[in-house]
Write an enzyme that holds these catalytic residues in place. Structure first.
Site, PDB file in Angstrom:
ATOM      1  N   GLY A   1       9.427  -2.956  12.934  1.00  0.00           N
ATOM      2  CA  GLY A   1       9.126  -2.159  11.883  1.00  0.00           C
ATOM      3  C   GLY A   1       8.689  -2.751  10.597  1.00  0.00           C
ATOM      4  O   GLY A   1       7.741  -2.859  10.289  1.00  0.00           O
TER       5      GLY A   1
ATOM      6  N   ARG B   1      -3.763   8.402  12.469  1.00  0.00           N
ATOM      7  CA  ARG B   1      -2.989   8.350  11.693  1.00  0.00           C
ATOM      8  C   ARG B   1      -3.474   8.692  10.233  1.00  0.00           C
ATOM      9  O   ARG B   1      -2.584   9.351   9.246  1.00  0.00           O
ATOM     10  CB  ARG B   1      -3.189   6.437  11.088  1.00  0.00           C
ATOM     11  CG  ARG B   1      -2.295   5.795  13.265  1.00  0.00           C
ATOM     12  CD  ARG B   1      -1.573   4.567  12.529  1.00  0.00           C
ATOM     13  NE  ARG B   1      -0.752   4.263  11.832  1.00  0.00           N
ATOM     14  CZ  ARG B   1      -0.477   3.977  10.353  1.00  0.00           C
ATOM     15  NH1 ARG B   1      -2.292   3.676   9.842  1.00  0.00           N
ATOM     16  NH2 ARG B   1       0.060   3.259  10.067  1.00  0.00           N
TER      17      ARG B   1
ATOM     18  N   CYS C   1     -12.892  19.876  14.419  1.00  0.00           N
ATOM     19  CA  CYS C   1     -12.745  21.201  14.142  1.00  0.00           C
ATOM     20  C   CYS C   1     -11.526  21.658  13.144  1.00  0.00           C
ATOM     21  O   CYS C   1     -10.721  22.714  12.989  1.00  0.00           O
ATOM     22  CB  CYS C   1     -13.061  22.451  14.954  1.00  0.00           C
ATOM     23  SG  CYS C   1     -14.948  22.465  14.685  1.00  0.00           S
ATOM     24  N   GLU C   2     -11.345  21.238  12.330  1.00  0.00           N
ATOM     25  CA  GLU C   2     -10.252  20.792  11.516  1.00  0.00           C
ATOM     26  C   GLU C   2     -10.672  20.784   9.792  1.00  0.00           C
ATOM     27  O   GLU C   2     -11.245  19.390   9.641  1.00  0.00           O
ATOM     28  CB  GLU C   2      -9.313  20.789  11.663  1.00  0.00           C
ATOM     29  CG  GLU C   2      -8.698  21.139  13.786  1.00  0.00           C
ATOM     30  CD  GLU C   2      -6.695  21.386  13.494  1.00  0.00           C
ATOM     31  OE1 GLU C   2      -6.630  20.430  12.867  1.00  0.00           O
ATOM     32  OE2 GLU C   2      -6.992  21.039  14.713  1.00  0.00           O
TER      33      GLU C   2
END
Ligand code: LLP
Length: 437
Positions: free
Chosen positions: A249, A330, A361-362
């Site tokens: 973490g 990410r 393609c986004e």
């Protein structure tokens, strides 16, 4: 921390306008190996490991750092950590097999999976790898497999969900009543009683509350709850522990506005308090375990990518790269910030604001939004920082794009540690049925 120091902490600096990583000219690397390219810096991995190990050792000698293999499973990287003395935490049989391939001995590996299959258990038990169970129901299945394989019931550990989690994004917070991981306070006594009744004689206990925690105070509530749970088990069942595992973490400063995590504070909140619990005397002499991924590896890697298109549509400037969310997911998945800088800043120019986008393609394929950079031009290289953790391991072939090569830099030398995929890798396992031939 000023900007130059922030970069220097990641072994990055500009020399006469050219970006160097670990003493190596990044423009030359991009020209030599092609882009997109993951560049891993051995020295940083060794430095981060030593820093964390020394800080923990100073408070409590009986400790083990298990590198979370999910963050980066390249065998060369695992071997660097192995040579530093690290242990490893795996989340799948695939990760365990990769560790074994890296020459890591099974007694250095822990299996913290979730939703384990019987195949997972067979593999772990067959290779004498310690398992951290995620649910009470898994215990009977595990015991059956141990018996079937004629193995001993060695040590067993449960992952506890202390209900207080933390993390850089809701998807990376792993504790809480509505979260799938671990067992809650109200089932802990049942779990360990069952393990005792089934004949286990040695016990561990584990938490992992989330990922990307830059403020050590965020660990405090979960740790207090964890200690209360441990004290309860020790009292009620008269149980001592071989190890107490605090998971991973620990965050890193992705943004120049952030300072590195204060390790001293982390040690005070986690290790010192752990020592106090041990000194009270009824939990045995447990080993202190921790499972960092990001802290050890994130800052040890950058992606070099090339700008192929500069576009101004009258409203917005775009710099289009040959790396997108297939290379680094990410930013689109968590809204994560990755600092992006020029490899060649010799002709520092007027500062303009760009969206740094990829070729997928986004419209969500944005690696950096509204970034201020000295005027960019087509063909030049950019460096995307802090990509060593959950970078390559989460990359994909979306849009039939091949995955990048990875190189390792060390002492002024470069080594290829993963070749770039080729087109044939994309179709290697596809089969055309006869009627479509
Ligand atoms: N131990 C366990 C049981 C874990 O589940 C994880 C991470 C770690 C250790 C290591 O956590 P770290 O020290 O790296 O924070 N893909 C996300 C992170 C997911 C982490 C999942 N578990 C990201 O890119 O931020």
């Amino acid at each position: 921390m000023n900007y130059e120091a922030w970069l220097k902490n990641k072994d990055l600096e500009y020399r006469d306008g050219i970006l160097y990583f670990g003493d190596i000219n990044t423009v030359n690397l991009a020209n030599q190996y092609g882009t997109p390219l993951y560049v891993n810096n051995e020295q940083i991995i060794r430095d981060r490991y030593k820093k964390l190990k020394n800080a923990i050792n100073f408070e409590y000698k009986n400790n083990e750092i298990h590198f979370a293999v999910k963050a980066n499973s390249n065998i060369a990287i695992l071997r660097i950590l192995k040579s530093e003395g690290a242990s490893f935490d795996c989340t799948s049989s695939g990760e365990i097999r990769t560790c074994l391939k890296a020459g890591i001995s099974p007694d250095k590996i822990m299996f913290t999976g979730n939703m384990f299959t019987d195949e997972d258990f067979k593999f772990a038990v067959g290779h004498d790898v310690l398992v951290n169970l995620d649910s009470i129901s898994q215990l009977d299945r595990l015991v059956k497999i141990i018996d079937d394989l004629g193995k001993e019931k060695r040590i067993i550990s449960f992952r506890i969900n202390p209900e207080f989690g933390a993390g850089h994004h809701p998807h990376t917070i792993t504790a809480g009543k509505n979260i799938k991981f671990g067992i809650l306070d109200n089932q802990v006594i049942e779990a360990y009683t069952k393990a005792l009744n089934l004949g286990f004689m040695k016990f561990g206990i584990h938490i992992h509350i989330g990922s990307g925690i830059i403020n050590p105070l965020d660990f405090e509530k979960a740790i207090e709850k964890f200690f209360a749970i441990i004290a309860n088990i020790a009292d009620k069942l008269d149980m001592v522990f071989e190890f107490i595992d605090f998971g991973g973490g620990l965050g890193i400063p992705y943004n120049p506005k952030e300072d590195p995590l204060n390790l001293g504070d982390f040690i005070n909140i986690v290790v010192k308090k752990f020592k106090e619990i041990v000194e009270r005397g009824n939990v045995g002499a447990p080993q202190f375990k921790i499972e960092p991924g990001r802290y050890l590896i994130a800052e040890a890697s950058i992606i070099l990518a090339q700008i192929n298109t500069i576009k101004y549509n009258g409203y917005k400037r775009f710099a289009g790269l040959n790396a997108g969310f297939n290379t680094l997911i990410r930013p689109i998945l968590y809204g994560s910030y990755h600092h992006i800088i020029k490899c060649d800043n010799r002709n520092e120019n007027e500062i303009l604001t760009y969206d740094i986008v990829g070729p997928i393609c986004e419209s969500g394929d944005v690696l950096g939004k509204n970034r201020e950079l000295s005027k960019l031009k087509e063909n030049e290289y950019l460096a995307i920082l802090d990509t060593g953790a959950y970078g390559f391991t989460m990359s994909s072939n979306y849009n039939s794009r091949t995955r990048s090569a990875e190189i390792l830099i060390n002492n002024g030398c470069t080594h290829i540690i993963r070749e770039a995929e080729k087109f044939n890798d994309l179709i290697a396992h596809q089969i055309i049925p006869d009627h479509l031939k």
